[in-house]
Design a protein around this motif. Structure first.
Motif, mmCIF file in Angstrom:
data_model
loop_
_atom_site.group_PDB
_atom_site.id
_atom_site.type_symbol
_atom_site.label_atom_id
_atom_site.label_comp_id
_atom_site.label_asym_id
_atom_site.label_seq_id
_atom_site.Cartn_x
_atom_site.Cartn_y
_atom_site.Cartn_z
ATOM 1 N N SER A 59 18.979 -14.739 -27.696
ATOM 2 C CA SER A 59 19.514 -13.780 -26.735
ATOM 3 C C SER A 59 21.045 -13.727 -26.780
ATOM 4 C CB SER A 59 19.054 -14.222 -25.348
ATOM 5 O OG SER A 59 19.260 -13.220 -24.436
ATOM 6 N N GLY A 60 21.570 -12.524 -26.620
ATOM 7 C CA GLY A 60 23.014 -12.357 -26.431
ATOM 8 C C GLY A 60 23.875 -12.553 -27.660
ATOM 9 N N GLU A 72 23.483 -4.657 -29.605
ATOM 10 C CA GLU A 72 24.818 -4.147 -29.926
ATOM 11 C C GLU A 72 24.827 -3.385 -31.259
ATOM 12 O OE1 GLU A 72 27.207 -4.382 -27.712
ATOM 13 O OE2 GLU A 72 28.689 -3.383 -28.943
HETATM 14 N N1 LIG Z 1 28.109 -9.841 -32.495
HETATM 15 C C1 LIG Z 1 28.568 -9.197 -31.419
HETATM 16 N N2 LIG Z 1 29.563 -8.293 -31.542
HETATM 17 C C2 LIG Z 1 30.022 -7.631 -30.458
HETATM 18 N N3 LIG Z 1 29.555 -7.795 -29.218
HETATM 19 C C3 LIG Z 1 28.577 -8.670 -29.031
HETATM 20 C C4 LIG Z 1 28.024 -9.407 -30.120
HETATM 21 N N4 LIG Z 1 27.055 -10.215 -29.651
HETATM 22 C C5 LIG Z 1 26.990 -9.957 -28.339
HETATM 23 N N5 LIG Z 1 27.900 -9.053 -27.951
HETATM 24 C C6 LIG Z 1 28.123 -8.573 -26.564
HETATM 25 O O1 LIG Z 1 27.392 -9.426 -25.709
HETATM 26 C C7 LIG Z 1 26.511 -8.709 -24.854
HETATM 27 C C8 LIG Z 1 25.068 -9.031 -25.188
HETATM 28 O O2 LIG Z 1 24.760 -8.630 -26.527
HETATM 29 P P1 LIG Z 1 23.417 -7.873 -26.925
HETATM 30 O O3 LIG Z 1 23.030 -6.985 -25.801
HETATM 31 O O4 LIG Z 1 23.596 -7.233 -28.230
HETATM 32 O O5 LIG Z 1 22.443 -9.096 -27.021
HETATM 33 P P2 LIG Z 1 20.999 -9.215 -27.712
HETATM 34 O O6 LIG Z 1 21.150 -9.976 -28.970
HETATM 35 O O7 LIG Z 1 20.391 -7.862 -27.784
HETATM 36 O O8 LIG Z 1 20.258 -10.135 -26.663
HETATM 37 P P3 LIG Z 1 18.804 -10.000 -25.967
HETATM 38 O O9 LIG Z 1 17.845 -10.572 -26.935
HETATM 39 O O10 LIG Z 1 18.933 -10.849 -24.747
HETATM 40 O O11 LIG Z 1 18.588 -8.561 -25.664
HETATM 41 C C9 LIG Z 1 26.857 -7.258 -25.032
HETATM 42 O O12 LIG Z 1 27.740 -6.901 -24.013
HETATM 43 C C10 LIG Z 1 27.560 -7.175 -26.367
HETATM 44 O O13 LIG Z 1 28.578 -6.227 -26.298
#
Ligand SMILES: Nc1ncnc2c1ncn2[C@@H]1O[C@H](COP(=O)(O)OP(=O)(O)OP(=O)(O)O)[C@@H](O)[C@H]1O
Ligand SMILES: [Mg+2]
Length: 392
Positions: free
Chosen positions: A184-185, A190
């Protein structure tokens, strides 16, 4: 309870003008729905860069919850709502807001938007296959700037897109599908946002969360129920794709759904179009569909059938960002927050202030960028308060 000063009531048929009005102040409109689902997100957003649309509180219709939720936001936030619910809000939120004001200043944005509207008539969704070679270069530049880290993925993505553009022209490859897994996160969602942005999307990206579609009746709500049934209308995915202006669809939490939906998507990827139960069709030729999931590499094989697995063009397991990428991200966030603070609140924060915030954050402690974002906000607010105390 401290009451917020006012609730601004807008005309929903002019939402685009409203959005453009706030965009010119570097502010983004977010629906309160996002925060109802996850209150912790409030810790990540700043009042001077965010406007909260509370219209959807009419759905939960619970005065106690609404008041409590609104009070979790500090006084820097601007709140807006659909003017059709004026009397509803005047009644339910009379302890939260002291004034309920019909808001019209944004309608001056109209002429500007009409100009851009004319330009975009005809071609609705901007697709990766429509870009010319030089436009493709700036697409990748913008994409790579928005997403931190994940270098291998970025290289692979470029190869995928280059191949897709060739084979799509030959009529052999209708949709580019990417399946992204990982913790996650770390930027899976993104990726889709960055593609939408790099294609210069102005509207909301088409996003469907499969976490909301785990029941038996899920296909009906997604693609609409057959004519004659109660609520027979197009499902969520049609509405979202119609509203978006880029050829990108994000399917979040793909593994949460059931085999009926998996099979439906098998079809979509095969035929390159969305078909509703009302036999309404949307051509998805040239679209990119991004599927994201938190499942582990091992579970991937258990949960997703081999037919479907083989249908994805590209599968990737995202790993946690390196510290150097997190540092770049922190630097970018601090710069952008300080810039907006200086523009929207008071032009007082300098490089020295930025450095103080930057030094305080230990990126090695964070795996999830959402937690890192919360830490940035906390530190920002803390340093801001220290600064105010020092001045007095
Ligand atoms: N590699 C990255 N580059 C830029 N921003 C990022 C990156 N990783 C995370 N973020 C920022 O952190 C937040 C969470 O990222 P994101 O929503 O893409 O997570 P995820 O991998 O989809 O997690 P989940 O599985 O919980 O949905 C967003 O606000 C995003 O802008
Ligand atoms: Mg996500």
């Amino acid at each position: 309870m401290i009451s917020k000063s006012e609730l601004l009531l807008y005309n929903p048929s002019q939402f685009r003008e409203l959005k453009a009005f706030y965009a010119s102040q570097d502010k983004e409109i977010l629906s309160i729905t996002k925060f109802i689902l996850n209150e912790a997100l409030i810790e990540e957003v700043y009042g001077f860069e965010t406007v909260i649309d509370i219209t959807s509180l009419t759905n939960i219709n619970n005065q106690y919850h609404s008041e409590r939720l609104i009070n979790l936001f500090d006084n820097q936030f601007v709140f807006i709502a659909d003017e059709n619910y004026k009397s509803f809000f005047e009644e339910q939120l009379r302890f939260c807001f002291s004034n309920f004001k019909i808001f019209e200043e944004y309608s001056q944005q109209k002429e500007e938007l009409q100009k851009t509207d004319k330009k975009s008539i005809g071609k609705k969704h901007k697709r990766i296959i429509d870009l010319k070679t030089d436009q493709l270069e700036s697409f990748f530049y913008s994409f790579n700037e928005s997403l931190y880290g994940h270098d291998k993925f970025k290289d692979d993505f470029k190869v995928q897109v280059d191949n897709f553009r060739v084979f799509n022209k030959l009529g052999e490859h209708k949709i580019l599908s990417l399946f992204l897994m990982g913790d996650s996160g770390i930027g899976k969602t993104e990726v889709a946002r960055a593609i939408h942005k790099a294609l210069e999307g102005q509207n909301k990206m088409a996003k469907i969360n499969f976490g909301n579609y785990s029941s038996d009746n899920s296909l009906n709500s997604l693609i609409g129920s057959p004519r004659g049934y109660i609520g027979s209308e197009d499902g969520e995915i049609f509405i979202r794709v119609e509203k978006s202006d880029t050829g990108v669809i994000l399917i979040d939490e793909f593994e949460k759904s059931n085999s009926t939906l998996f099979n439906y998507f098998l079809d979509v990827l095969e035929n390159g179009k969305l078909t509703s139960s009302l036999t309404h069709e949307i051509d998805l030729n040239g679209f990119i569909i991004i599927f994201t999931s938190n499942i582990s590499k091992e579970d991937f094989k258990k949960v997703i059938s081999p037919e479907l697995r083989s249908r994805f063009d590209y599968k990737c397991y995202f790993s946690i960002l390196k510290n150097q990428d997190k540092l770049k991200y922190v630097e970018f966030r601090i710069n952008s927050v300080v810039k907006k603070y200086n523009k929207n609140v008071a032009n007082v924060l300098d490089d020295d202030f930025k450095l103080k915030v930057f030094r305080k954050i230990n990126v090695a402690k964070f795996k999830n960028m959402r937690d890192l974002n919360k830490a940035i906000k906390q530190t920002f607010v803390q340093k801001l308060n220290e600064r105010i105390i020092k001045l007095h």
